[in-house]
Design a protein around this motif. Structure first.
Motif, PDB file in Angstrom:
ATOM      1  N   TYR A  95     -86.445  31.864 -27.928  1.00  0.00           N
ATOM      2  CA  TYR A  95     -86.983  31.972 -26.577  1.00  0.00           C
ATOM      3  C   TYR A  95     -85.947  31.519 -25.562  1.00  0.00           C
ATOM      4  N   LEU A  96     -85.701  32.354 -24.577  1.00  0.00           N
ATOM      5  CA  LEU A  96     -84.854  31.981 -23.453  1.00  0.00           C
ATOM      6  C   LEU A  96     -85.715  32.001 -22.197  1.00  0.00           C
ATOM      7  N   ARG A 109     -71.651  23.648 -28.167  1.00  0.00           N
ATOM      8  CA  ARG A 109     -71.934  23.556 -29.599  1.00  0.00           C
ATOM      9  C   ARG A 109     -73.044  22.539 -29.868  1.00  0.00           C
ATOM     10  N   GLU A 110     -72.955  21.378 -29.220  1.00  0.00           N
ATOM     11  CA  GLU A 110     -73.980  20.345 -29.421  1.00  0.00           C
ATOM     12  C   GLU A 110     -75.352  20.849 -28.981  1.00  0.00           C
ATOM     13  N   GLU A 113     -76.572  23.348 -31.535  1.00  0.00           N
ATOM     14  CA  GLU A 113     -76.915  22.648 -32.786  1.00  0.00           C
ATOM     15  C   GLU A 113     -78.195  21.822 -32.614  1.00  0.00           C
ATOM     16  N   TYR A 114     -78.334  21.212 -31.456  1.00  0.00           N
ATOM     17  CA  TYR A 114     -79.546  20.414 -31.206  1.00  0.00           C
ATOM     18  C   TYR A 114     -80.790  21.311 -31.235  1.00  0.00           C
ATOM     19  N   MET A 115     -80.685  22.492 -30.602  1.00  0.00           N
ATOM     20  CA  MET A 115     -81.819  23.418 -30.611  1.00  0.00           C
ATOM     21  C   MET A 115     -82.095  23.915 -32.037  1.00  0.00           C
ATOM     22  N   LYS A 119     -85.477  23.490 -34.191  1.00  0.00           N
ATOM     23  CA  LYS A 119     -86.155  24.627 -34.823  1.00  0.00           C
ATOM     24  C   LYS A 119     -86.271  24.434 -36.322  1.00  0.00           C
ATOM     25  N   GLN A 162     -78.629  29.763 -28.102  1.00  0.00           N
ATOM     26  CA  GLN A 162     -79.640  28.896 -28.712  1.00  0.00           C
ATOM     27  C   GLN A 162     -80.871  29.713 -29.128  1.00  0.00           C
TER      28      GLN A 162
ATOM     29  N   ARG B  75     -69.745  14.780 -37.039  1.00  0.00           N
ATOM     30  CA  ARG B  75     -69.868  13.996 -35.806  1.00  0.00           C
ATOM     31  C   ARG B  75     -71.189  13.239 -35.792  1.00  0.00           C
ATOM     32  N   ILE B  78     -76.647  14.327 -33.278  1.00  0.00           N
ATOM     33  CA  ILE B  78     -76.865  14.593 -31.858  1.00  0.00           C
ATOM     34  C   ILE B  78     -78.170  13.996 -31.364  1.00  0.00           C
ATOM     35  N   ARG B  79     -79.186  14.019 -32.227  1.00  0.00           N
ATOM     36  CA  ARG B  79     -80.484  13.595 -31.725  1.00  0.00           C
ATOM     37  C   ARG B  79     -80.463  12.136 -31.313  1.00  0.00           C
ATOM     38  N   LEU B 141     -87.538  24.659 -23.259  1.00  0.00           N
ATOM     39  CA  LEU B 141     -86.918  25.028 -24.530  1.00  0.00           C
ATOM     40  C   LEU B 141     -87.493  24.188 -25.655  1.00  0.00           C
ATOM     41  N   THR B 145     -90.328  24.764 -29.635  1.00  0.00           N
ATOM     42  CA  THR B 145     -89.773  24.598 -30.979  1.00  0.00           C
ATOM     43  C   THR B 145     -90.803  23.974 -31.924  1.00  0.00           C
ATOM     44  N   PRO B 146     -90.623  24.193 -33.224  1.00  0.00           N
ATOM     45  CA  PRO B 146     -91.597  23.629 -34.179  1.00  0.00           C
ATOM     46  C   PRO B 146     -91.618  22.097 -34.169  1.00  0.00           C
ATOM     47  N   SER B 147     -90.539  21.456 -33.731  1.00  0.00           N
ATOM     48  CA  SER B 147     -90.524  19.990 -33.750  1.00  0.00           C
ATOM     49  C   SER B 147     -91.360  19.392 -32.632  1.00  0.00           C
TER      50      SER B 147
END
Lengths: 265, 264
Positions: A95-96, A109-110, A113-115, A119, A162, B75, B78-79, B141, B145-147
């Protein structure tokens, strides 16, 4: 290249990826989507309509962000209008939103990756999936730049990245071409066609030309109701010489809208 | 698994026989990938010069791996970084208010302890900010999401409590307030704001609870200079029971947190 799982090649047990019947959704107090019937299969569908037609509210309801106020909504064969568990459907969604916020101090990138992590993608596959998504939208060179340093078009493309990072079965893009230059729009159409081969893509836009060039199916809504659904050629066939518009598709669009408004009045 | 290749075919493959067509080579190789027995049989059939070449290559690859750079470290998750971003200003504010309460206690020791009075509402600003349209720029956003849902709210709330509870303990140690009477009301109010949040939204619930507490308890006890009955040391058990009850209520209504309307 990526490996294809057995689940992906299994036949679907549902007829429509998106199936709405008499769908009603509120935006604040106003019933922005009012008794809409919609059936979408695999392919690229363009969602057209004038401002205030309920496009964004419909998108939000399909993304399971908004609660429905009435009717039935089924995504990938699972009902999502009730109070049931949404996790399984949401894992297969991309979804955007129209105006999406982001964390300015994250790199592209972060962010992607976070999204992907939200998910609930398997942890080990996230870095590769994020890299692939960033490459597909053409942001490889900016992958490690902070979000706040990006231009509007780049932010938009990060948003598309994302949305596609989890290879969604249903991809919902609300005004994805805003801020993209003509060359990027062409690249984006190619990306859409590529994704539309095996997923259901719904792109909301107010640019009729975008829909004709990139979509296999046109969905026209007005005042929260479905006005027309069919191929771009069928849309063009509705326009006559006297209708306003610069192209056959625009003439078809305005003719259909005028007829709908006339019928409703 | 594919059929085991014929011994003769395997021998021709080992010799690199050009008469073996591409499809057969391909099927032998795809079988070898999954069959240890056939790999062992192949190893017994390869000619000596090929074996010597393989040994040289193997040793060189081993040396290259040892001499090369170490694998890159992943790294920071992120969370964890994300958790530290949004409620930070609110937590700073909470720390400031608690600091003032400690100071006030030192200046006017006759008044009922402000630290005790403020402990129940101390986590509320952070809790309200951790799951909120206004403070989370990417709410739309995240909400799809499922979370998204009670789990995410609890995770963020825990992060807030991990900062607020040590602050309270510190303030309690400076003013001599009993720890149990600081922590149990704090947990009860946190659980109550989430439970009430399932009905009217967490932000509104936190604001409402904070206002009610200030008007009904903090203001009268400052006016009369007496510690309210609810904060006397005997009340800890009741507060703990309330916290458990509220948490249970919130857990039972977990599905209401999945959408935007009820969780903003």
């Amino acid at each position: 290249m990526r490996t294809i799982s057995a689940a992906e090649t299994a036949p679907a047990t549902y007829a429509w990826a998106v199936h709405a019947e008499q769908l009603k959704v509120r935006a604040g107090r106003h019933l922005a989507v009012d008794g809409l019937d919609l059936r979408l299969r695999t392919g690229v569908h363009g969602l057209l309509g004038p401002n205030g037609a309920g496009k964004t509210t419909l998108m939000r309801a399909l993304a399971t962000v908004l609660k429905t106020a009435g009717g039935e909504l089924t995504l990938l064969g699972e009902p999502v209008s009730g109070r049931g568990d949404l996790r399984r459907v949401r894992r297969e969604l991309g979804y955007l939103p129209q105006d999406f916020g982001f964390y300015p101090r994250f790199t592209v990138r972060e962010f992607v990756e976070y999204m992907a992590w939200l998910k609930e993608m398997p942890k080990a596959s996230i870095p590769a999936a994020a890299q692939r998504a960033v490459e597909r939208v053409g942001l490889t060179a900016k992958a490690d730049a902070k979000m706040k340093t990006l231009s509007g078009g780049m932010v938009r493309r990060a948003g598309i990245a994302q949305a596609i990072v989890n290879d969604p079965q249903v991809l919902l893009l609300d005004e994805p071409t805003v801020g993209l230059d003509p060359e990027q729009r062409l690249d984006f159409r190619e990306l859409l066609a590529d994704i539309g081969v095996d997923s259901c893509v719904l792109v909301s836009t107010h640019l009729v030309e975008d829909v004709v060039a990139a979509c296999t199916d046109v969905v026209l809504v007005n005042e929260g109701k479905l006005v027309f659904q069919g191929s771009p050629e069928a849309l063009m066939a509705h326009g006559e010489q006297g209708d306003p518009g610069f192209s056959p598709a625009e003439r078809g669009y305005s003719a259909l809208l005028r007829r709908h408004r006339g019928g409703a009045a | 698994m594919t059929m085991h290749p014929d011994v003769a075919v395997l021998a021709r493959y080992a010799d690199g026989d050009p008469g073996l067509d591409e499809a057969s080579v391909w099927s032998v190789e795809s079988h070898l990938e999954t069959c240890a027995d056939c790999r062992a049989r192949l190893a017994g059939q390869i000619p000596d010069d090929t074996r010597a070449l393989l040994d040289v290559v193997g040793a060189a690859v081993g040396r290259g791996i040892e001499a090369g750079p170490a694998p890159a470290r992943r790294r920071m998750a992120i969370r964890r970084r994300r958790l530290a971003v949004t409620p930070a200003p609110w937590l700073t504010m909470t720390a400031g208010v608690l600091g003032c309460a400690v100071l006030l206690h030192a200046i006017a020791p006759d008044l009922p302890s402000l630290v005790l009075l403020l402990a129940p509402v101390a986590p509320l600003p952070g809790v309200a900010a951790s799951w909120n349209r206004r403070t989370d720029p990417a709410w739309e956003l995240v909400a799809g999401t499922p979370s998204a849902g009670l789990g995410m709210l609890l995770r963020r709330t825990t992060a807030v409590l991990a900062v607020v509870i040590p602050l309270l303990a510190l303030a309690g140690a400076r003013t001599g307030a009993p720890l149990a009477m600081l922590l149990t009301p704090c947990l009860a109010f946190t659980a109550a704001s989430i439970a009430l949040g399932s009905l009217i939204g967490v932000r509104r619930a936190a604001a409402g609870l904070g206002t009610v507490w200030s008007v009904a308890v903090v203001a009268p006890s400052l006016a009369t200079a007496q510690l309210p009955v609810v904060l006397t040391p005997g009340g800890a058990a009741a507060w703990a029971a309330a916290a458990v009850g509220m948490a249970g209520f919130a857990a039972a209504r977990a599905d209401l947190f999945r959408r935007l309307n009820s969780a903003d």
